[in-house]
Design a protein around this motif. Structure first.
Motif, short mmCIF file in Angstrom:
data_model
loop_
_atom_site.label_atom_id
_atom_site.label_comp_id
_atom_site.label_asym_id
_atom_site.label_seq_id
_atom_site.Cartn_x
_atom_site.Cartn_y
_atom_site.Cartn_z
N ARG A 162 0.83 -1.20 0.00
CA ARG A 162 0.00 0.00 0.00
C ARG A 162 0.87 1.26 0.00
NH1 ARG A 162 -5.34 1.10 1.61
NH2 ARG A 162 -5.57 -1.06 2.31
N GLN A 163 1.94 1.27 0.81
CA GLN A 163 2.80 2.43 0.86
C GLN A 163 3.58 2.62 -0.44
OE1 GLN A 163 2.72 4.86 2.79
NE2 GLN A 163 4.65 5.94 2.51
N ILE A 198 2.48 1.84 -3.39
CA ILE A 198 1.48 2.40 -4.31
C ILE A 198 1.26 3.88 -3.98
CG2 ILE A 198 -0.95 2.35 -4.99
CD1 ILE A 198 -0.78 -0.75 -4.50
N ASN A 199 1.11 4.21 -2.70
CA ASN A 199 0.88 5.61 -2.30
C ASN A 199 2.04 6.51 -2.72
OD1 ASN A 199 -1.62 5.10 -1.19
ND2 ASN A 199 -0.84 4.86 0.89
N LEU A 200 3.26 6.03 -2.56
CA LEU A 200 4.42 6.82 -2.97
C LEU A 200 4.49 6.98 -4.48
CD1 LEU A 200 7.00 5.43 -0.40
CD2 LEU A 200 6.08 7.77 -0.48
N LYS A 257 1.81 7.03 -6.45
CA LYS A 257 0.75 8.01 -6.74
C LYS A 257 1.22 9.42 -6.41
CE LYS A 257 -3.20 7.14 -4.86
NZ LYS A 257 -4.31 6.62 -4.05
N GLU A 258 1.87 9.58 -5.28
CA GLU A 258 2.36 10.89 -4.86
C GLU A 258 3.37 11.44 -5.88
OE1 GLU A 258 5.36 12.04 -1.39
OE2 GLU A 258 3.43 11.30 -0.64
N ASN A 314 -1.61 14.16 -9.41
CA ASN A 314 -3.04 13.97 -9.67
C ASN A 314 -3.42 13.97 -11.14
OD1 ASN A 314 -3.67 13.73 -6.96
ND2 ASN A 314 -3.89 15.94 -6.70
N VAL A 345 -6.82 -1.56 -2.12
CA VAL A 345 -5.87 -0.45 -2.00
C VAL A 345 -6.21 0.69 -2.97
CG1 VAL A 345 -4.00 -1.81 -1.01
CG2 VAL A 345 -4.20 -1.61 -3.51
N GLY A 346 -7.48 0.72 -3.43
CA GLY A 346 -7.95 1.88 -4.16
C GLY A 346 -8.08 1.75 -5.67
#
Length: 134
Positions: free
Chosen positions: A86-87, A89-91, A93-94, A98, A117-118
């Motif tokens: 998850r982290q 993926i979040n990194l 995305k960051e 957007n 996880v979205g």
């Protein structure tokens, strides 16, 4: 467990092969040169480390403004369920921001993971498969 996430620390082909085999990610791990090329040609790699041990990786190809193809997501077996995937993926995305979507092709064993996880399952994709590796 103190996991460090990095954008600038690319793992060696041997580290990647060992991680992918441990995680059960079906990649051509018997072809070290191909694995090395996969990482050399990726333009967004996020790694997760437990000291010097590679415990996770997210490997992507992106144009930074429209699409990001998340081509590999792997977490070492005994580190799964610790939020590392998850982290990663979040990194990712960051880093792409957007304006860019993230898309992927899932291995069958991860089909239930990605919605958690979205990710939204899509029915509008097509593929021309690669030649089988040996």
């Amino acid at each position: 467990m103190n996991i460090t996430y990095c954008f600038d620390k690319k793992p060696s082909a041997d580290q990647v092969i060992e991680l992918y085999d441990n995680a059960g990610l079906p990649r051509p791990t018997n072809d070290k040169e191909r694995i090395q090329q996969m990482f050399d040609n990726a333009n967004l790699v996020v790694t997760a480390w437990d000291n010097d041990l590679l415990v996770g990786v997210s490997r992507s190809i992106t144009d930074w403004v429209w699409a990001c193809y998340l081509s590999d997501l792997a977490v070492r077996d005994n580190y799964k369920k610790a939020g590392i995937g998850r982290q990663l993926i979040n990194l990712t995305k960051e880093k792409v921001g957007n304006q860019s979507m993230i898309l992927l092709l899932s291995v069958p064993t991860a089909m239930e993971y990605y919605p958690k996880v979205g990710f939204e399952k899509q029915e509008s994709s097509f593929i021309i498969n690669r030649a089988e590796w040996k």
